[in-house]
Write a protein that holds these residues in place. Structure first.
Motif, mmCIF file in Angstrom:
data_model
loop_
_atom_site.group_PDB
_atom_site.id
_atom_site.type_symbol
_atom_site.label_atom_id
_atom_site.label_comp_id
_atom_site.label_asym_id
_atom_site.label_seq_id
_atom_site.Cartn_x
_atom_site.Cartn_y
_atom_site.Cartn_z
ATOM 1 N N SER A 79 0.826 -1.217 0.000
ATOM 2 C CA SER A 79 0.000 0.000 0.000
ATOM 3 C C SER A 79 0.858 1.264 0.000
ATOM 4 O O SER A 79 2.066 1.223 0.277
ATOM 5 N N LYS A 80 0.180 2.382 -0.250
ATOM 6 C CA LYS A 80 0.827 3.702 -0.183
ATOM 7 C C LYS A 80 1.422 3.909 1.214
ATOM 8 O O LYS A 80 2.501 4.481 1.374
ATOM 9 N N GLU A 81 0.727 3.401 2.237
ATOM 10 C CA GLU A 81 1.171 3.590 3.617
ATOM 11 C C GLU A 81 2.542 2.942 3.855
ATOM 12 O O GLU A 81 3.390 3.501 4.543
ATOM 13 N N PHE A 82 2.737 1.749 3.250
ATOM 14 C CA PHE A 82 4.030 1.070 3.402
ATOM 15 C C PHE A 82 5.143 1.963 2.852
ATOM 16 O O PHE A 82 6.193 2.139 3.491
ATOM 17 N N VAL A 91 8.570 2.806 13.103
ATOM 18 C CA VAL A 91 8.857 2.467 11.703
ATOM 19 C C VAL A 91 8.688 0.959 11.500
ATOM 20 O O VAL A 91 8.039 0.519 10.547
ATOM 21 N N THR A 92 9.239 0.155 12.422
ATOM 22 C CA THR A 92 9.103 -1.303 12.266
ATOM 23 C C THR A 92 7.641 -1.733 12.459
ATOM 24 O O THR A 92 7.157 -2.616 11.750
ATOM 25 N N THR A 93 6.955 -1.055 13.385
ATOM 26 C CA THR A 93 5.527 -1.364 13.557
ATOM 27 C C THR A 93 4.784 -1.058 12.262
ATOM 28 O O THR A 93 3.907 -1.819 11.828
ATOM 29 N N GLY A 94 5.129 0.073 11.639
ATOM 30 C CA GLY A 94 4.496 0.479 10.380
ATOM 31 C C GLY A 94 4.730 -0.536 9.280
ATOM 32 O O GLY A 94 3.800 -0.912 8.543
ATOM 33 N N VAL A 95 5.976 -1.016 9.183
ATOM 34 C CA VAL A 95 6.292 -2.018 8.153
ATOM 35 C C VAL A 95 5.445 -3.275 8.390
ATOM 36 O O VAL A 95 4.862 -3.844 7.463
ATOM 37 N N ARG A 96 5.357 -3.681 9.657
ATOM 38 C CA ARG A 96 4.610 -4.896 9.987
ATOM 39 C C ARG A 96 3.119 -4.718 9.680
ATOM 40 O O ARG A 96 2.464 -5.583 9.129
ATOM 41 N N ARG A 97 2.622 -3.523 10.036
ATOM 42 C CA ARG A 97 1.193 -3.293 9.907
ATOM 43 C C ARG A 97 0.747 -3.107 8.450
ATOM 44 O O ARG A 97 -0.355 -3.479 8.083
ATOM 45 N N PHE A 98 1.599 -2.535 7.635
ATOM 46 C CA PHE A 98 1.183 -2.228 6.263
ATOM 47 C C PHE A 98 1.715 -3.246 5.247
ATOM 48 O O PHE A 98 1.834 -2.943 4.060
ATOM 49 N N GLU A 126 2.289 -12.421 3.288
ATOM 50 C CA GLU A 126 3.072 -12.869 2.123
ATOM 51 C C GLU A 126 4.276 -11.965 1.844
ATOM 52 O O GLU A 126 5.339 -12.447 1.465
ATOM 53 N N ASN A 127 4.079 -10.663 1.985
ATOM 54 C CA ASN A 127 5.210 -9.786 1.609
ATOM 55 C C ASN A 127 5.892 -9.122 2.819
ATOM 56 O O ASN A 127 6.696 -8.222 2.650
ATOM 57 N N ARG A 128 5.571 -9.597 4.024
ATOM 58 C CA ARG A 128 6.156 -8.972 5.224
ATOM 59 C C ARG A 128 7.674 -9.147 5.278
ATOM 60 O O ARG A 128 8.413 -8.204 5.567
ATOM 61 N N SER A 129 8.120 -10.354 4.969
ATOM 62 C CA SER A 129 9.558 -10.620 5.025
ATOM 63 C C SER A 129 10.303 -9.714 4.040
ATOM 64 O O SER A 129 11.339 -9.117 4.378
ATOM 65 N N THR A 130 9.766 -9.563 2.827
ATOM 66 C CA THR A 130 10.388 -8.683 1.832
ATOM 67 C C THR A 130 10.291 -7.226 2.294
ATOM 68 O O THR A 130 11.216 -6.437 2.069
ATOM 69 N N GLY A 131 9.184 -6.900 2.944
ATOM 70 C CA GLY A 131 9.023 -5.548 3.477
ATOM 71 C C GLY A 131 10.122 -5.213 4.471
ATOM 72 O O GLY A 131 10.682 -4.118 4.448
#
Lengths: 215, 472
Positions: free
Chosen positions: B19-22, B137-144, B148-153
């Motif tokens: 998403s845009k948020e990520f 920032v890490t919470t944001g990455v996890r939340r957005f 499936e794509n969390r690890s790549t995030g």
């Protein structure tokens, strides 16, 4: 508010614990701090803030203040004669700015002959730093070219090993002894040769110094 | 090698659907990394040259800054959960704007004790801002991101953080210092941090925090518990006590990373010259980490965690020897003719070798924690694993200040040039002390291996997108 209460309590506890810890560590290390505080006059000189330096040195006990040495025996005058730039342009700019501080300190009774724990005077520092105007001023106020440090280095030797050709020229004009020898037996010539070997990129400078020294 | 690079970047295709948020969180991460790493590189120099703190006090205050970040971080996780990610970013942004601007302009208007106290206050305030920003920032990455794509995030997060650190060094730090000189350059770097915090605030404004990628709760069991509660629960467990012992044993070598900001800036500018490009030198570590993440990590994953930790720590500790041996030894090497070359060689060799060691051992730490922790308590163990460093950081700050004042004081190069500094008074001796502390870590871990690994078999386990490299 009910939601935030426990969080704020935890936060406060952590900050309190951290602060107690910092105060305890500070107290533990206090005995190891020798003459720990920095001299605001030296800070003003390093920042090239003349107004702050004037304010700091004051009027009544100006002479005492101007000669207050740090734990290594370095006085504010020595700090004013010190700069460490790789670039000759910045060294020149520092030289032009520092001269006002040297003037101010000398006017307020700074001792031009004072030496630090290794035997360096303000002139030794200026010779190493490549500050020509500062060196001229110190010499005009009676700084000695014959002073030697714990290893037997004279200001001339220090200027030679750094390749500060203008300082070498000034010192020769002022009658520096080119025949002096260090405690380890090294002559000015030997110091020049070692510096030359170490920094081939400065060869033209060292050739000029060799000419000035008539070696 | 090309395959490894392709493989690494091909994973980022997973983020096409992010998403845009990520991406806004990624932008905040980049701005904050630029500001944080440039600020921390010059903080000790700023405290001495701009504020007038002694070497001892400067080191102590950088240590205190990092201590308060850790302390505040324990608490802000719960606050973030309570007030939401957007408000947390606002809070972090506003605090960082005030504190960085305050630090950047205070020396222009204040002097003496008023300046000292203002700077101390702004440092503590800045630590609170950083403590909010880093976990949010890490919470944001996890939340957005989705499952499936969390690890790549997270891979993207670490890449951006390290790229930010690279640019913070050679572009921001060296750029401002070369342009404005040391004194005004240091203040400009802090003011730059203020601008970055303002940009982060702008990004936060655009975030729609309701746009969560997964509906399910992604956090583990400890999310709703407060840190002190977690600590009191796990302290009774022998696995946790073993973990704390392990982390304590490894402090010596892990603290070497903090030397990059506590000791190195003054060491560089004093044994070389005031206008040395210290930002460039500090950019080398994250640059190696970025390259290593792509090329080395897939290869070394094959080896056992415990072995990798020991090997990595040993390599990192040994790197200090380059700066600890008498400088005459380096001068004797072919192609090295003068002190500047000798010090440059020692510095760049240490940075390079340390980064390789760090690359091997640093990601393994989280892996190790996840292996030794009971399955249902991994998050609790993770959150408390910072505890030993929490204690070590301020002590390290004081020690670094004392060692700098004793062995790497302003003007020491003049005395080294003229033969007035014996080995036991030289900067090399300071590094020998640090080497001894760092070398204790791998030795102690090997000696205590039986105790540390008695119940749990430490085998390979893929870490959940773990960083290589640490912030202070």
């Amino acid at each position: 508010m009910k939601k935030y209460g426990p969080i704020l309590k935890d936060g406060f506890t952590l900050i309190l614990v951290s602060t107690i810890f910092v105060v305890a560590v500070n107290a533990g290390f206090k005995s190891l701090k020798k003459n720990g505080d920095a001299d605001p006059l030296v800070t003003a000189i390093s920042q090239e803030n003349l107004d702050a330096a004037r304010e700091e040195i004051g009027g009544a006990d100006a002479s005492v203040r101007a000669n207050r040495a740090d734990e290594r025996g370095r006085t504010p005058l020595m700090w004013a004669a010190y700069a460490n730039f790789s670039d000759s342009k910045q060294t020149g700019e520092a030289d032009a700015k520092r001269i006002s501080f040297v003037d101010m300190l000398l006017e307020r009774g700074a001792d031009v002959h004072a030496a630090d724990k290794d035997g360096w005077t303000a002139l030794s520092w200026a010779a190493w730093s490549g500050l020509k105007q500062v060196s001229e001023k110190l010499l005009s106020r009676g700084a000695s070219l014959a002073v030697v440090d714990a290893r037997g280095n004279t200001p001339l030797m220090i200027a030679v090993l750094r390749g500060n050709v203008e300082i070498v020229r000034l010192f020769i004009q002022q009658g520096a002894d080119t025949a002096s020898v260090r405690k380890d037996g090294k002559s000015v010539k030997a110091i020049l040769e070692a510096a030359r070997k170490a920094t081939p990129s400065l060869e033209p400078t060292f050739v000029e110094i060799q000419g000035l020294l008539k070696l | 090698m090309i395959a490894a690079v392709k493989n690494y970047f091909s994973d980022f295709r997973d983020l096409k659907t992010a998403s845009k948020e990520f991406w806004l969180v990624c932008a905040i991460n980049f701005f904050d990394s630029l500001a944080y790493f440039s600020m921390i590189t010059v903080l000790t120099l700023y405290l001495t040259s701009n504020v007038g703190f002694s070497d001892v006090d400067s080191g102590a205050w950088v240590g205190i800054f990092t201590l308060y970040i850790t302390a505040f971080m324990f608490a802000v996780g719960s606050i973030g959960d309570a007030i939401g990610i957007k408000r947390s970013f606002y809070l972090a942004g506003v605090i960082l704007i005030i504190s960085r601007l305050g630090l950047g302009v205070s020396p222009l208007f204040l002097r003496g004790q008023a300046l000292d106290y203002a700077v101390m206050g702004f440092i503590i305030l800045m630590s609170l801002g950083s403590a909010f920003m880093i976990p949010m920032v890490t919470t944001g990455v996890r939340r957005f991101t989705t499952k499936e794509n969390r690890s790549t995030g997270f891979n993207m997060y670490y890449l951006i953080m390290n790229v930010g650190a690279i640019f913070a060094g050679f572009a921001v730090t060296d750029g401002f210092r070369n342009w404005l000189g040391e004194i005004r350059g240091n203040m400009a770097i802090l003011d730059f941090g203020f601008v970055m915090a303002a940009l982060s605030l702008g990004c936060a404004y655009l975030i729609n925090e309701k746009n969560i990628a997964d509906d399910e709760r992604v956090d583990e069991e400890s999310t709703n518990k407060r840190p002190l509660q977690i600590f009191l629960e796990v302290w009774k467990e022998s696995a946790f006590r073993k973990l704390i012992l392990f982390l304590l044993l490894t402090i010596g070598v892990r603290l070497v990373f903090t030397h990059q900001f506590l000791v190195m800036p003054k060491y560089y500018t004093r044994v070389l010259f005031s206008d040395f490009d210290l930002g460039f030198a500090n950019s080398i570590n994250p640059a190696i980490i970025v390259v290593g993440l792509i090329l080395l990590i897939p290869v070394i994953k094959k080896f056992s965690t415990f072995k990798l930790i020991v090997v990595g720590m040993t390599v990192s500790a040994l790197s200090l020897l380059f700066m600890a041996v008498p400088i005459e030894w380096i001068l004797a090497l072919p192609g090295i003719h003068n002190l500047n070359q000798a010090y440059m060689f020692a510095i760049f060799a240490q940075i390079t070798v340390f980064a390789f060691g760090e690359l091997i051992f640093s990601p393994r730490f989280t892996e190790y924690i996840s292996v030794v922790a009971p399955k249902e308590k991994v998050a609790s163990y993770m959150s408390l694993s910072a505890l030993p460093m929490f204690i070590a950081k301020p002590i390290n700050g004081f020690v670094s200040g004392l060692l700098i004042a004793g062995f790497s004081y302003e003007g020491i190069r003049a005395k080294i040039d003229t033969g007035n500094v014996a080995y036991q008074d030289s900067p090399e001796f300071m590094w020998l002390i640090y080497f001894a502390l760092a070398a204790l870590s791998p030795i102690a871990v090997i000696a205590m291996k039986r105790v540390l690994t008695s119940e749990e078999s430490v085998t390979e386990k893929s870490p959940a997108a773990e960083p290589a490299g640490e912030t202070v």
